[in-house]
Design a protein around this motif. Structure first.
Motif, mmCIF file in Angstrom:
data_model
loop_
_atom_site.group_PDB
_atom_site.id
_atom_site.type_symbol
_atom_site.label_atom_id
_atom_site.label_comp_id
_atom_site.label_asym_id
_atom_site.label_seq_id
_atom_site.Cartn_x
_atom_site.Cartn_y
_atom_site.Cartn_z
ATOM 1 N N GLN A 166 7.931 80.227 74.424
ATOM 2 C CA GLN A 166 6.494 80.226 74.150
ATOM 3 C C GLN A 166 6.212 80.690 72.723
ATOM 4 O OE1 GLN A 166 4.319 82.853 76.722
ATOM 5 N NE2 GLN A 166 2.323 82.249 75.926
ATOM 6 N N SER A 175 11.625 71.549 74.246
ATOM 7 C CA SER A 175 11.261 72.692 73.423
ATOM 8 C C SER A 175 12.330 72.919 72.369
ATOM 9 C CB SER A 175 11.104 73.952 74.278
ATOM 10 O OG SER A 175 12.359 74.377 74.777
ATOM 11 N N ARG A 225 9.596 83.583 77.414
ATOM 12 C CA ARG A 225 8.804 84.245 76.367
ATOM 13 C C ARG A 225 9.192 83.746 74.983
ATOM 14 N NH1 ARG A 225 9.798 88.742 79.790
ATOM 15 N NH2 ARG A 225 11.599 89.314 78.520
ATOM 16 N N GLN A 246 7.171 77.882 70.275
ATOM 17 C CA GLN A 246 6.237 76.759 70.361
ATOM 18 C C GLN A 246 4.906 77.105 69.708
ATOM 19 O OE1 GLN A 246 6.118 75.931 74.576
ATOM 20 N NE2 GLN A 246 7.694 74.345 74.441
#
Length: 584
Positions: free
Chosen positions: A313, A12, A310, A316
């Protein structure tokens, strides 16, 4: 091994950013090694004092040992200070690296109507930074040295080593229990807190409406229900955390006393010296301190882990756009092909296969009843509607492929709800970029604002906080219009620009649209007012998300009138009747 680690962190963007700080963490690890090795200094000092100085009664030996100990303590303090300072500076750098990225991602998340996870994006970034620069992270750096201390205890006596291992297993079990029992309640409390904050912020933004219509009592009751749920979840999470912390403290106190008792037993049996007994007690406490510290900071670790998830996410879901992407300035040619626009939580699309085109230097007026999708079409034209299928092309290129920073100055947009921001009138008109006074005045003149602004004591430098209370709804809309007209926008989309305008304001709007047309700009005008139709080159009539009619102004107007009422010549600004179903 190194490639595997890189592959893991490359999963990530956020993990890769943290991996970029590996050198700082390595240096912190080196300082932690120095500090933890020197933590043996009190143990060695006690051994020397009890077993050598007191036996030899040598003051010189005591002086030398004491000076060496003080020097080692100074080195240990410097190592701990250095690692703390390094982590703080790394935290500042981490914020500098991620703050702009998080800002852009949270902005796009709110733009795409998925703002709930983005509401606390900066709070999540702060929580991660504070954990990485706080005492909690030191427990993870100090924990690997616990086996070294336990090894020294085995060197003093195997029984002491096994006692320390027993207490280490007990405290590790407490850490595992704390994770297992508190992770779910902590996440539920965090979600409840976010829900309460979002609900309250939304109501505060509409405080005038709430107060004027007496809605406060009902809204307060709903807020109280959410707040009560949050307090219950937080009470459960805190209760579990406090119980585990209390139990951990009890175990620590027992460990300190029982370790001393075990050492005393060995002294009684003649297997340990009194100095080694005291030193072993201190050393065992130090060996188990990182584990105990993990138990105490476990809640912070869980919070940082949730914040990491969080934020990961969010980043991304909204990847960074290519900063090197560059195109020639657009001319304003717009093409929509089979555009379908959807909304979150709504099964049926808002726009259903809309296709149209507009050439530079033309004005397209969009008509239709409320709920037909006109405002959604405006957002699609601006490229700010989140879920769009089909093609939205600007100068033959997909609108999503443009750099927003580069494209922004070439677009002008006036939404129905005009939002003016904290700053001066000039800054709002100039879109908070470098202020070009000539362009600001030209935009204000086009919107019919110049004379009004000059009547303010500070003119264009009047803060919106002061002017906001002096501006009417129509004047605020004209400031928004001036902002849309600022510079040389190739594509201008005006959504109900004359909804709050008087005759003077509407005349200024008509004049501005004609000026844009003469300059070769592409204008989309969404309105219910027939006066604006006079400047239209083509009309688009929407109903239920579909284009009911589209074409040249006079041809569409001819279809909108009942056949018996069609005159020989078409008036430039006739009243618009609701389109009949048979006209499709």
């Amino acid at each position: 091994m190194n490639m595997a680690v890189k592959g893991f962190f490359a999963r990530s963007e956020l993990a890769a950013t943290l991996y970029a700080f590996r050198r700082e963490f390595f240096v912190v690890g080196v300082f932690s090694m120095v500090a933890n090795v020197l933590m043996l200094t009190p143990t060695l000092y006690m051994l020397q004092v009890y077993d050598r100085v007191l036996v030899s009664r040598s003051e010189l030996t005591l002086l030398v040992v004491s000076l060496i100990t003080l020097f080692l303590f100074a080195v240990m303090a410097f190592a701990e200070w250095s690692r703390s300072r390094l982590l703080v500076r790394a935290g500042v750098r981490l914020d500098a690296v991620l703050s702009t990225r998080v800002f852009n991602a949270s902005f796009e998340a709110n733009l795409s109507q998925s703002g709930a996870p983005a509401q606390r994006a900066f709070a999540d970034l702060t929580e991660i930074r504070q954990f990485l620069t706080g005492n909690g992270i030191f427990a993870f750096f100090d924990a690997p040295w616990a086996p070294i201390y336990i090894g020294v205890l085995f060197f003093l006596h195997p029984f002491l080593g096994w006692v320390s291992i027993g207490f280490a297993l007990i405290q590790a079990s407490m850490a595992w229990l704390g994770h297992r029992r508190t992770v779910q309640p902590a996440e539920e409390a965090s979600r409840a807190s976010t829900d309460v904050n979002i609900y309250l912020q939304n109501k505060l933004r509409n405080a005038e409406v709430v107060e004027s219509m007496g809605m406060l009592a009902g809204l307060r009751q709903r807020w109280a229900q959410r707040h009560q749920h949050y307090m219950e979840r937080q009470g459960v999470a805190h209760g579990l955390t406090h119980r585990i912390t209390v139990l951990s403290k009890w175990i620590r106190y027992c460990q300190q006393s029982l370790a001393l008792g075990a050492g005393a037993l060995l002294v009684i049996d003649g297997e340990l010296t009194p100095g080694a007994m005291i030193a072993a007690n201190v050393l065992m406490t130090r060996a188990l301190a990182p584990i105990d510290q993990m138990v105490g900071t476990w809640r912070g670790f869980l919070g940082a882990r949730s914040a990491f998830g969080r934020l990961e996410q969010l980043l991304q879901a909204h990847p960074e756009r290519d900063p090197a992407l560059s195109r020639v300035p657009p001319t304003g040619a717009v093409v929509l092909r089979e555009v379908v626009a959807r909304a979150v939580g709504r099964v049926e699309p808002i726009l259903k296969g809309v296709s149209l085109h507009a050439e530079p230097g033309t004005v397209t007026v969009v008509l239709g009843p409320s709920g037909s999708g006109k405002s959604t079409l405006a957002r699609v034209l601006m490229g700010i509607w989140p879920e769009v299928d089909g093609e939205v092309l600007l100068d033959g290129q997909p609108l999503a492929g443009w750099s927003r920073r580069e494209l922004g100055p070439h677009l002008g947009y006036l939404p129905q709800d005009v939002e003016l921001f904290d700053g001066t009138i000039a800054e709002n008109i100039a879109r908070f970029a470098d202020i070009d006074s000539e362009k600001v005045i030209a935009a204000a003149r086009s919107a019919g604002l110049h004379e009004m602004i000059l009547r303010f004591p500070k003119g264009y430098d009047t803060p919106m906080g002061e002017a906001g209370g002096l501006l009417s709804g129509g004047q605020r809309q004209r400031v928004g219009l001036a902002r849309a007209l600022y510079g040389t926008p190739a594509l201008v989309v005006l959504d109900e620009p004359n909804a709050n305008l008087d005759d003077v304001g509407e005349a200024a709007l008509t004049s501005a649209v004609r000026g844009l047309k003469r300059e070769g700009r592409t204008v989309f005008l969404i309105t219910h007012r027939p006066g604006a139709i006079a400047v239209a080159d083509q009309l688009v009539v929407l109903r239920d998300g579909r284009i009911l009619m589209q074409g040249a102004r006079d041809a569409v107007l001819a279809q909108l009138r009942p056949p018996a009422a069609q005159p020989a010549a078409v008036s430039p600004s006739p009243p618009i009747a609701p389109p009949a179903p048979s006209a499709a």
